[in-house]
Scaffold this motif. Structure first.
Motif, PDB file in Angstrom:
ATOM      1  N   SER A 166      69.834  -1.401  16.414  1.00 33.31           N
ATOM      2  CA  SER A 166      68.635  -2.196  16.662  1.00 33.31           C
ATOM      3  C   SER A 166      68.320  -2.382  18.138  1.00 33.31           C
ATOM      4  N   TRP A 167      69.303  -2.187  19.014  1.00 31.32           N
ATOM      5  CA  TRP A 167      69.116  -2.521  20.420  1.00 31.32           C
ATOM      6  C   TRP A 167      69.126  -1.325  21.377  1.00 31.32           C
ATOM      7  N   ASP A 219      70.059 -10.380  16.289  1.00 33.74           N
ATOM      8  CA  ASP A 219      70.267  -9.129  15.573  1.00 33.74           C
ATOM      9  C   ASP A 219      69.273  -8.045  15.957  1.00 33.74           C
ATOM     10  N   SER A 220      68.148  -8.414  16.529  1.00 36.37           N
ATOM     11  CA  SER A 220      67.155  -7.416  16.926  1.00 36.37           C
ATOM     12  C   SER A 220      66.310  -7.965  18.064  1.00 36.37           C
ATOM     13  N   CYS A 238      61.440  -1.516  20.599  1.00 39.20           N
ATOM     14  CA  CYS A 238      60.863  -1.468  19.254  1.00 39.20           C
ATOM     15  C   CYS A 238      59.994  -0.233  19.039  1.00 39.20           C
ATOM     16  N   THR A 280      64.014  -1.156  12.152  1.00 36.93           N
ATOM     17  CA  THR A 280      65.434  -0.804  12.215  1.00 36.93           C
ATOM     18  C   THR A 280      66.354  -1.996  12.123  1.00 36.93           C
ATOM     19  N   ASN A 281      65.802  -3.186  12.054  1.00 32.44           N
ATOM     20  CA  ASN A 281      66.670  -4.336  11.812  1.00 32.44           C
ATOM     21  C   ASN A 281      67.068  -4.323  10.346  1.00 32.44           C
TER      22      ASN A 281
END
Length: 471
Positions: free
Chosen positions: A195-196, A259-260, A276, A283-284
């Protein structure tokens, strides 16, 4: 408004300082804490055991015994705590040390069929990836490391207890709890970076994260030796320090990590859009509830050549990696004739150099097959990495068993057989990865929350640029 969005897409925000760099440091801090807690007992047991009663000879200089550092006692009697040691024989010590690896302990329990033991062993390793996919990596990291920190702190309480069978069992239970907590962290790391981390920064961010493992090991090796040498019941200080580090990490993690990028309240808008728009806003993978393992596309997973190549390469690597982790001291002292005092320092410095190489070259933990799970199967990377750890752990265990058969005495001619085997195993892993490895994500593994399209070919893949969202 459209102009601003286009600018956000094309602008690459600075890396230092940034939110993603901060998260990388906190993941590294978490893995640092994991490894210094993991090594805490290996160092502490040196001064926990009554060496006289167990006929362990200690030289006047630094001595390496059973892959731990034994130091002569140079202690001031005028201290707050008195010296306390335990009368454990070699078998009991190995049981305590091995309790951390809960999966291996399960295989020793009588009355369980081999098939069930293997299933339990695999389940323990993939549970971390499964939970991070279900409830989010932030909570998995927080709960698991807090649990292991409490279990490690509880080990210091045995100073006040009498040496009984209950105390022996208590130590084993606490180490199993710590091991189970730590087992979820590596798979959860992949959920974080799915996610990152954008593809061109994934290697760097992963390298920063995993560098904490080497630094944690070397730090505990050095500080633990000092406590054991100069402090009465120095083992107690080791457990207290290891747990305090976890308690320091805990609030920082809760405060600075989400988490995102979409959930982060303090992230720069340009950085948020940059991540993003490249990775995709879906994608989270956190679903908020437990995902049924039976619902995963197992047929596509087992038929995917890049995934099978990752499993083989990972197993080949740790076949030798973990073996050398536990035997490099013996090799240096018994084969190369390095003094035991220098061996201790060399091991500590070696881990630090490993961390620096990972950060500066990209050829350490931050590159190659380790980061590749997040490239090929981003939606399932944490779970599949946990499954890969299972196969890798079995491979590393087989290396020690094999060494037990081949090495009859500490001479180069016996060790040479192992070195030749490692050469072939490493070569096999490298060739398989070169032949079948890929960095292109599978279409069916982009988003875990979307329905799986059964009409898509098992090996269908997409170009990373196709995940760019239109604004």
């Amino acid at each position: 408004m459209a102009t601003e969005n286009i600018e956000d897409i094309t602008t690459t925000p600075r890396f230092i300082p940034s939110t993603r760099f901060t998260i990388a440091l906190l993941v590294s801090f978490a893995l640092f804490t994991q490894y210094e807690q993991r090594q805490s007992l290996a160092i502490a047991i040196v001064c926990m055991v009554n060496k006289t009663s167990n006929n362990i000879k200690v030289n006047s200089t630094l001595h390496l015994e059973h892959n731990t550092i034994v130091t002569p006692s140079v202690k001031d009697t005028a201290q707050f705590f008195k010296e306390k040691t335990f009368h454990w024989n070699e078998f009991e010590q190995q049981i305590i040390l091995g309790a951390y690896w809960a999966g291996y302990i399960l295989t020793l329990v009588p009355g369980i069929e081999l098939k069930k033991k293997i299933i339990i062993f695999m389940y323990v390793h993939i549970i971390g990836g499964w939970l991070s996919m279900s409830i989010g990596a932030k909570r998995v990291f927080a709960y698991c490391l807090l649990t292991s920190s409490l279990a490690t702190l509880a080990l210091s309480v045995i100073y006040t207890m009498a040496e009984t069978q209950f105390l022996f069992i208590l130590i084993i239970v606490l180490r199993i709890i710590a091991g189970l907590g730590h087992g979820a962290l590596f798979p959860a790391t992949y959920t974080v970076w799915v996610s990152w981390a954008v593809p061109n920064e994934r290697g760097t961010l992963t390298a920063i994260s995993f560098s904490g493992t080497h630094v944690g090991t070397s730090t505990m090796m050095l500080i633990g030796g000092i406590f054991c040498r100069y402090m009465n019941s120095g083992w107690m200080y080791i457990f207290i320090l290891s747990s305090i580090i976890g308690f320091i990490w805990f609030p920082l993690w809760l405060w600075l990590v989400t988490d995102s990028p979409r959930e982060h309240k303090k992230i720069n808008q340009i950085e948020r859009n940059y991540i993003c728009n490249i990775i995709g806003r879906k994608t989270n993978n956190k679903s908020g509830h437990l995902i049924a393992l039976s619902s995963l596309p197992w047929k596509k997973i087992v038929r995917s050549k890049p995934i099978i190549a990752l499993f083989i390469t990972h197993s080949c690597n740790v076949f030798g990696l973990f073996f050398f982790y536990t035997n490099i001291g013996k090799i240096l002292t018994e084969i190369h004739g390095v003094s035991t005092q220098k061996t201790g320092y060399l091991l500590a410095v070696g881990y630090i150099i490993m961390a620096l190489c990972s950060l500066l070259s990209g050829f350490g933990y931050g590159a190659g097959y380790v980061v590749n799970f997040a490239d090929v199967v981003p939606a399932y990377s944490s779970l599949l990495f946990g499954l890969s750890i299972t196969f890798g752990s079995l491979a590393s265990l087989s290396a020690n068993v094999l060494a037990g058969f081949l090495i009859k005495q500490p001479i180069l001619s016996d060790w040479r057989y192992m070195f030749i085997i490692f050469m072939f195993v490493y070569t096999t892993g490298g060739l398989v990865y070169l032949a079948f490895g890929s960095a292109i994500p599978r279409k069916w593994a982009i988003n875990v929350n979307e329905e799986h399209n059964t009409n898509i070919d098992n090996e269908a893949s997409i170009d990373p640029s196709e995940t760019m969202l239109k604004t």
